[in-house]
Design a protein around this motif. Sequence first.
Motif, short mmCIF file in Angstrom:
data_model
loop_
_atom_site.label_atom_id
_atom_site.label_comp_id
_atom_site.label_asym_id
_atom_site.label_seq_id
_atom_site.Cartn_x
_atom_site.Cartn_y
_atom_site.Cartn_z
N THR A 231 -2.75 10.32 -5.43
CA THR A 231 -2.10 10.02 -4.17
C THR A 231 -1.96 11.27 -3.33
N SER B 299 -3.57 12.08 0.24
CA SER B 299 -2.84 12.45 1.45
C SER B 299 -3.27 13.81 1.95
N GLY C 228 -6.66 4.88 -1.16
CA GLY C 228 -5.59 5.74 -0.69
C GLY C 228 -5.68 6.08 0.78
N PRO D 267 -4.61 5.85 4.61
CA PRO D 267 -3.43 5.43 5.33
C PRO D 267 -3.78 4.62 6.58
N GLU E 219 0.35 6.94 8.60
CA GLU E 219 1.41 6.67 7.62
C GLU E 219 0.85 5.80 6.50
N PRO E 220 1.60 5.71 5.40
CA PRO E 220 1.18 4.79 4.35
C PRO E 220 1.19 3.35 4.86
N ASP F 65 2.64 0.92 3.58
CA ASP F 65 3.76 0.20 2.98
C ASP F 65 4.26 -0.92 3.88
N LEU G 155 -3.18 3.65 1.32
CA LEU G 155 -2.21 4.61 0.81
C LEU G 155 -0.87 3.91 0.68
N LEU G 156 -0.36 3.81 -0.51
CA LEU G 156 0.88 3.08 -0.76
C LEU G 156 1.82 3.90 -1.62
N THR G 157 3.09 3.93 -1.22
CA THR G 157 4.09 4.58 -2.05
C THR G 157 4.86 3.51 -2.83
N ALA H 79 -2.50 3.20 -6.07
CA ALA H 79 -1.28 3.04 -5.27
C ALA H 79 -0.05 3.45 -6.06
N SER I 104 3.80 5.77 -6.34
CA SER I 104 4.12 7.18 -6.54
C SER I 104 4.69 7.46 -7.92
#
Lengths: 303, 623
Positions: free
Chosen positions: A118, A122, B425, B427, B433-434, B436, B457-459, B481, B483
């Motif tokens: 991740t 990013s 991943g 965004p 931004e993610p 989400d 991209l996911l938290t 995905a 965190s």
Amino acid sequence: MSVTEVPFPSMESSENFTKRSAGLNLKATELRLGLPGSESPEREGTNGFSAPLKGLLSGAKRGFSDAIDGGSGNWVLSGNGGSEMGSGKDGVLFSPRGGAAGNSLALSAAPNCNNQLTNMASSVVKESVPQSPKPLNEKKPQISAPAAKAQVVGWPPIRSFRKNSMASQPQKDDADAEAKSGCLYVKVSMEGAPYLRKVDLNSFSTYRELSSALEKMFSCFTISQCGAYGVSSRENLSESRLMDLLHGSEYVLTYEDKDGDWMLVGDVPWEMFTDSCKRLRIMKSSEAIGLAPRAMEKCKSRT
Amino acid sequence: MECRIRKKESPEPNILNQASPFPDEVLERVLGMVKSRKDRSSVSLVCKEWYNAERWSRRSVFIGNCYSVSPEILTRRFPNIRSVTLKGKPRFSDFNLVPANWGADIRSWLVVFADKYPLLEELRLKRMTVSDESLEFLALSFPYFKALSLLSCDGFSTDGLAAIATSCKNLTELDIQENGIDDKSGNWLSCFPESFTSLEVLNFANLPNDVNSDALEKLVSRCKSLKTLKVNRSVTLEQLQRLLVRAPQLCELGSGSFSEDDLTAQQYSEIESAFNNCKNLHTLSGLWDPAEQYLPLLYPACTNLTFFNLSYAPLDGDDLAKLLVHCPNLRRLWVVDTVEDKGLEAVGSHCPLLEELRVFPADPFEDEAIGHGVTESGFVALSRGCPRLHYVLYFCRQMTNAAVATVVQNCPDFTHFRLCIMNPGQPDYLTHEPMDEAFGAVVKTCSKLQRLAVSGLLTDLTFEYIGKYAKNLETLSVAFAGSSDWGMECVLRGCPKLRKLEIRDCPFGNAALLSGLERYESMRSLWMSDCKLTMNGCRLLAKEMPRLNVEVIKEEGCYEGPAQRVYVYRSVAGPRRDAPSFVLAHCGPHNARGSGKGSTTWSIVCTMQPYLVCYMRGYFQNL
């Protein structure tokens, strides 16, 4: 049960894993699925489109020899070995060891491990922020993550069957110069065979691959021809025997070119062959006498 | 064992027992009309009489995980089955995450069925390994066999199909889809005898090589009840015309190649009239290599079309638009992303009744193809025109949170939402931004959501949302995905109806795995690959939950350290006996591996029958 007693995966064990993996042959386990601009030398001159089939066909060939050697009964798709998991031999694509190792290699090739993917993503994103959101024309910066991403097994999640079917579709949009080849199907006929087959010439890049694919396709016919060898069942037939049949005294591979002449396959460079070949025929060698010299003459007169 | 189940008195007196107004035969007759799986499971729980009536009257069974039960247990409980549906390998085997020879071989089932279900009529398999020998055995062991459907299976060749064609005299359905099949020759079609006329469904669309077109024509001619015909790519337009002329009654048609170099005007009009005569077509597929000048041939056949599968036909947006003008009744549409946003706008304009859309990528591995394919604006345009949309599978290279939020606002009835942003991943491409909030919007708005596949991209926030709002969620697919463990814990804690959870390349470890201890027995399965699990974590899970099978697909000689691919599923059959060497099937301390039955299972049978009923109900319902 107490969770605290369980040793959590530490960076240490992941690194051990990485170190162990590093000893494995990266090349052999590298996923080959139509990566544009891939560093594999075999795929120069082919675009990303035909590469998938080609890589898959190589897998298919190995699967064939597995089956011949009385292997574990792995099945391969004729012409497309997308869902084949080789029995560990060479591990071209998706082999259990190769797949497992390849997968971890793909993601651990970067200095970071899975748990930082991740972060990697990013950080990749951050670097590409300055670029405007219109289509990217330049290559992305060469960071491990994009390369690793491209090599990830089973991603995007498309079934092998669909992948293979789409890979051999002729391209409709002609915007890019590189999208020049789609599929180049030619009919292949053989003496004594009841019906034709078709092969996509663009899915091969050498004569060897073509002949391997053909020998696999037509093996069921050659078997009936090989009574003289005393072979009764498929399992007993070795790959080299078939090659003898096709490339030895019994049969030769010929093709009809754009002018309608029949030539022996193999005399001209591969690209020239695919440009001019209209269809293929597996002939008995007795019928093919006198073809070879003409092929070379023609070639010279063209260039 | 069977006698024990039937005669054993339950500990507490059963009042209903005494007052039962119906003789068993009547009860069986009535309950035999209950068709739905869930209803039958509920029926079986009412009391002992109903349990027995249900099991004797049941004719079809669905087993979502072939290792959750053994053929012996199955045939013991249900003596009169005529139709069996079995699913084998974990779904990620479709994407090469499961090695060959993993298992799920139909053979052991067939052997038992030949003995216990001699009247078997239907067999539907998904992701199973089927050998030619098994197909031959099937063809010879079941004289009343009618329907064979193989989807995503492997291990067989056209020889096996020849065996089926030769010996199944009453065959009505032969449906061979997307399998790893070794296509040796086209002659299997000729194996249907001249006297054979019962075929209603024939689908060989994914066989790569030529078939004997003469045999095909004759077969289609004599099978007057043929309703579904899906041919493979080798069948030309010309050949298709001859088939259509012989089968104007078709309801589902899969064409072959839809291009031909030199169609004369006469041929063109013949094909046109053949399509014109097919008044009953509601499903159209195939259309490989479509040549745009031949697409108008389809127009007359499109009026009643409800399902159009163009997923092998890479059209551009304009051609699609021209086609869709003629398809006002479309409910389901599958396309390739070559149609681009323009094509999706056309879908929104012309197909107001659309319920399902799947967009497949033409170049899934082509990094540089950004600027091609579909984007968020096509998604939004589509949602504006198709408010009844409830199933979407969408492969794209860019997406925004705002677009997804708009889409679900326009279409709040989603039951299946599968979004695949192809770059792992990635965004929101506008805000960076993610993603989400996108999936947050989906789960907040779509209360009926049953199936969700996330990407981008996911938290952990995404998973918090899922756990909080997705109360009807049954299937969740996660890749690249999250965190931390917290994400997975939220899902396991918050989604009471979760049955299938498949995860790859996420930072979820042992803590997350073990947080779901109480959940896994009410789920069909859990798959985790390339996460942060270790062998110790798996062993602990297996020790705490002995009725779960915890399997690790391992590297050679690697008994410690990371557990790279883990497959967890509930089973009443104990750890499987056919696990190959690369699968480490953990055993809890009580299970006797040799018996293959697991002593815990039998201890349940011997002590409390109602408990067995509850347990079996749980998994038969949710398998």
